[in-house]
Enzyme design. Structure first.
Site, PDB file in Angstrom:
ATOM      1  N   ARG A 166     -32.489  -7.178  38.292  1.00 54.95           N
ATOM      2  CA  ARG A 166     -33.272  -6.426  39.291  1.00 54.95           C
ATOM      3  C   ARG A 166     -33.507  -7.331  40.480  1.00 54.95           C
ATOM      4  O   ARG A 166     -33.990  -8.451  40.331  1.00 54.95           O
ATOM      5  CB  ARG A 166     -34.635  -6.049  38.717  1.00 54.95           C
ATOM      6  CG  ARG A 166     -34.601  -4.931  37.763  1.00 54.95           C
ATOM      7  CD  ARG A 166     -35.933  -4.216  37.717  1.00 54.95           C
ATOM      8  NE  ARG A 166     -35.819  -2.955  38.410  1.00 54.95           N
ATOM      9  CZ  ARG A 166     -35.193  -1.885  37.900  1.00 54.95           C
ATOM     10  NH1 ARG A 166     -34.607  -1.937  36.736  1.00 54.95           N
ATOM     11  NH2 ARG A 166     -35.147  -0.758  38.581  1.00 54.95           N
TER      12      ARG A 166
ATOM     13  N   LYS B  94     -27.788  -2.071  40.161  1.00 57.35           N
ATOM     14  CA  LYS B  94     -27.234  -0.735  39.895  1.00 57.35           C
ATOM     15  C   LYS B  94     -25.762  -0.896  39.519  1.00 57.35           C
ATOM     16  O   LYS B  94     -25.478  -1.541  38.515  1.00 57.35           O
ATOM     17  CB  LYS B  94     -27.458   0.170  41.097  1.00 57.35           C
ATOM     18  CG  LYS B  94     -28.962   0.386  41.386  1.00 57.35           C
ATOM     19  CD  LYS B  94     -29.215   1.423  42.452  1.00 57.35           C
ATOM     20  CE  LYS B  94     -30.691   1.691  42.645  1.00 57.35           C
ATOM     21  NZ  LYS B  94     -31.320   0.866  43.695  1.00 57.35           N
TER      22      LYS B  94
ATOM     23  N   ASP C 193     -27.382   0.849  53.704  1.00 55.89           N
ATOM     24  CA  ASP C 193     -28.005   0.523  52.409  1.00 55.89           C
ATOM     25  C   ASP C 193     -27.059   1.018  51.323  1.00 55.89           C
ATOM     26  O   ASP C 193     -26.971   2.219  51.072  1.00 55.89           O
ATOM     27  CB  ASP C 193     -29.369   1.223  52.321  1.00 55.89           C
ATOM     28  CG  ASP C 193     -30.048   1.023  50.972  1.00 55.89           C
ATOM     29  OD1 ASP C 193     -29.406   0.502  50.038  1.00 55.89           O
ATOM     30  OD2 ASP C 193     -31.229   1.404  50.862  1.00 55.89           O
TER      31      ASP C 193
ATOM     32  N   TYR D  66     -41.352 -22.835  41.943  1.00 55.83           N
ATOM     33  CA  TYR D  66     -41.674 -22.306  43.284  1.00 55.83           C
ATOM     34  C   TYR D  66     -40.753 -22.957  44.294  1.00 55.83           C
ATOM     35  O   TYR D  66     -40.530 -24.165  44.234  1.00 55.83           O
ATOM     36  CB  TYR D  66     -43.129 -22.621  43.652  1.00 55.83           C
ATOM     37  CG  TYR D  66     -44.021 -21.406  43.522  1.00 55.83           C
ATOM     38  CD1 TYR D  66     -43.742 -20.253  44.237  1.00 55.83           C
ATOM     39  CD2 TYR D  66     -45.134 -21.416  42.687  1.00 55.83           C
ATOM     40  CE1 TYR D  66     -44.550 -19.131  44.116  1.00 55.83           C
ATOM     41  CE2 TYR D  66     -45.940 -20.296  42.563  1.00 55.83           C
ATOM     42  CZ  TYR D  66     -45.639 -19.161  43.278  1.00 55.83           C
ATOM     43  OH  TYR D  66     -46.426 -18.040  43.165  1.00 55.83           O
TER      44      TYR D  66
ATOM     45  N   THR E 145     -29.416  -3.314  46.387  1.00 51.64           N
ATOM     46  CA  THR E 145     -30.042  -3.849  45.187  1.00 51.64           C
ATOM     47  C   THR E 145     -28.917  -4.470  44.371  1.00 51.64           C
ATOM     48  O   THR E 145     -27.735  -4.189  44.587  1.00 51.64           O
ATOM     49  CB  THR E 145     -30.729  -2.736  44.368  1.00 51.64           C
ATOM     50  OG1 THR E 145     -29.839  -1.635  44.261  1.00 51.64           O
ATOM     51  CG2 THR E 145     -32.019  -2.293  45.023  1.00 51.64           C
TER      52      THR E 145
ATOM     53  N   GLU F   1     -40.459 -21.883  48.092  1.00 51.69           N
ATOM     54  CA  GLU F   1     -40.516 -21.243  49.408  1.00 51.69           C
ATOM     55  C   GLU F   1     -39.566 -21.947  50.373  1.00 51.69           C
ATOM     56  O   GLU F   1     -39.512 -23.186  50.404  1.00 51.69           O
ATOM     57  CB  GLU F   1     -41.929 -21.320  49.985  1.00 51.69           C
ATOM     58  CG  GLU F   1     -42.877 -20.281  49.426  1.00 51.69           C
ATOM     59  CD  GLU F   1     -43.663 -20.787  48.246  1.00 51.69           C
ATOM     60  OE1 GLU F   1     -43.197 -21.743  47.587  1.00 51.69           O
ATOM     61  OE2 GLU F   1     -44.741 -20.227  47.962  1.00 51.69           O
TER      62      GLU F   1
HETATM   63  N1  DSN Z   1     -35.004   4.392  42.182  1.00 55.16           N
HETATM   64  C1  DSN Z   1     -33.678   4.202  42.708  1.00 55.16           C
HETATM   65  C2  DSN Z   1     -32.761   5.277  42.286  1.00 55.16           C
HETATM   66  O1  DSN Z   1     -32.944   5.731  41.173  1.00 55.16           O
HETATM   67  O2  DSN Z   1     -31.866   5.679  43.009  1.00 55.16           O
HETATM   68  C3  DSN Z   1     -33.663   4.005  44.159  1.00 55.16           C
HETATM   69  O3  DSN Z   1     -34.563   3.028  44.488  1.00 55.16           O
END
Ligand code: DSN
Length: 437
Positions: free
Chosen positions: A236, A230, A201, A55, A227, A57
């Site tokens: 993740r 991807k 984003d 932990y 994110t 914080e």
């Molecule tokens: N679920 C993601 C996507 O597939 O684009 C976006 O959050």
């Protein structure tokens, strides 16, 4: 996880077996969901490390619990590598995922009820870009901008006209299902003209941006989120980059005691989140290190080359794509011209049967329900990670077209399934390594 399967196999066969089944599914099929990827063994190892126990914080050197000497090091490594990768002034690497990252940005830049411009969900925007069922549409006032009906492209003159009319406090550039490049400079100019923040984003294209295959919004936008799992090919999670200073402080936030960077950090913790996931932070550091290597530039460029090759093959086989092609990692099949309006769900299942994973998706100005939409979304980040190139995209493209045109024909699907199995044999996800031992 690596090296630990022996224990889980003995102690929890139920979970161990489904891990193996999932492994077989990805190994013997082609993964074309454009938001998915396969992380390296090193990223998996960091995720399975003892940092999952801690932990912490707070932020490096300002924590609430003891025992932080190594957590601080790993978080600082992630921060420094990310700054180098994207050239940003400030970064927060703690967001658990894209939605909490975006929520922290809304809570920083906007007050409840404030108006912002975001990409229409049905035409490529994300839930957190103003969907009425999401916090972004429930707490704030979204005004959607949309692609043009005839070209299916964004027209920045029309985005500008809308911004001048609506006078939003924030303009969001970003998408989950738009197959073309975004003009971040144009978004910034509009934001400046109307006195709005620019929030970008780049969750889908962060790997392309890092690898030089797509222009970066970082020099322009006030805040950029992404994110990390991807095209960036990390664990993740998410991160928030921003300028240090608030460009519009006098107009909107004269009372702030902190700069913009400080307010973003404050809104991540303690604003939304508790303790960061330190094993994920370690894995982010590893992924950013990988993305800084020259090979990653090659990877990013190959994703786009593969997407263009797959798009060309699909179109050569009579499949219509939204905007007639792609400039990035993804494409959208429009099923309407071949008489399959509203059949996205069935075709997603038919392709699953053939070992090809895609997701059903709305097309711009979708005429039917999003539960049974008229499109399929697919992309090349994961197959490119496996080392597949343009010639493999031809095999996949032909297979997809065959399944779409014969989606009720078991024999046709089986034949494509066999071709895909054969193709995958040559491209193991973790070559030379048995991930299940
Ligand atoms: N679920 C993601 C996507 O597939 O684009 C976006 O959050």
């Amino acid at each position: 996880m690596l090296g630990f399967m022996e224990d889980i196999e003995k102690k929890d066969p139920a979970v161990s077996n489904v891990i193996k089944q999932e492994h077989d599914r990805i190994e013997h099929g082609v993964e074309l969901i454009p938001s998915e990827n396969f992380v390296s063994k090193a990223v998996l190892q960091a995720l399975g490390s003892v940092f999952t126990n801690k932990y912490s914080e707070g932020y490096p050197r300002k924590r609430y619990y003891g025992g932080q000497e190594f957590v601080d090091v790993v978080e600082e490594l992630a921060i420094e590598r990310c700054k180098k990768l994207f050239g940003c002034e400030h970064v927060n690497v703690q967001p658990y995922s894209g939605s909490p990252a975006n929520m922290a940005v809304y809570l920083t830049l906007l007050d409840i009820g404030d108006k912002f411009l975001g990409f229409d969900l049905n035409s490529g925007g994300h839930l957190t870009h103003g969907s009425p069922v999401n916090f972004s549409g429930r707490l704030f006032k979204p005004v959607p901008y949309n692609v043009e009906k005839d070209t299916e492209l964004l027209d920045m003159d029309n985005v500008r006209k809308l911004a001048l009319k609506e006078k939003p406090k924030m303009i969001l550039s970003g998408f989950t299902a738009y197959p073309r490049k975004l003009d971040f400079k144009a978004f910034q100019e509009i934001a400046e003209e109307v006195g709005a923040y620019h929030f970008s984003d780049i969750s889908h294209i962060a790997g392309l941006v890092a690898g030089g295959a797509h222009e970066s919004p970082v020099p322009f936008a006030d805040v950029v989120t992404t994110t990390t799992h991807k095209t960036l090919r990390g664990p993740r999670g998410a991160l928030i980059m921003c300028k240090k200073e608030d460009r519009l402080k006098e107009k909107y936030h004269p009372d702030w005691k902190k700069d913009l960077a400080g307010m973003i950090d404050f809104n991540v913790f303690p604003g939304i989140q508790g303790g960061p996931h330190d094993h994920t932070t370690a894995a982010k550091a590893v992924a950013f290190g990988e993305a800084l290597k020259p090979e990653f530039k090659q990877y990013a460029k190959q994703i786009v080359k593969n997407a263009k090759a797959l798009a060309a093959e699909l179109m050569a086989n009579g499949i219509k794509l939204v905007t007639n092609g792609t400039d990035n990692h993804l494409m959208l099949i429009d099923l309407r011209p071949i008489g399959l309006q509203g059949k996205g769900k069935e075709l997603q299942s038919a392709l699953d049967e053939a070992g090809i994973t895609v997701n059903k998706n709305t097309v711009p100005y979708e005429p039917v329900s999003p539960f049974n939409p008229s499109g399929l979304r697919l992309g090349t980040p994961a197959v490119t990670t496996r080392g597949m190139k343009e010639s493999e995209m031809k095999v996949i493209g032909k297979g997809i077209a065959t399944v779409i045109k014969n989606y009720e024909d078991k024999g046709a699907k089986e034949k494509v399934r066999n071709d895909i199995l054969e193709l995958c044999k040559g491209f193991p996800i973790y070559p030379g390594f048995d991930i299940l031992k």
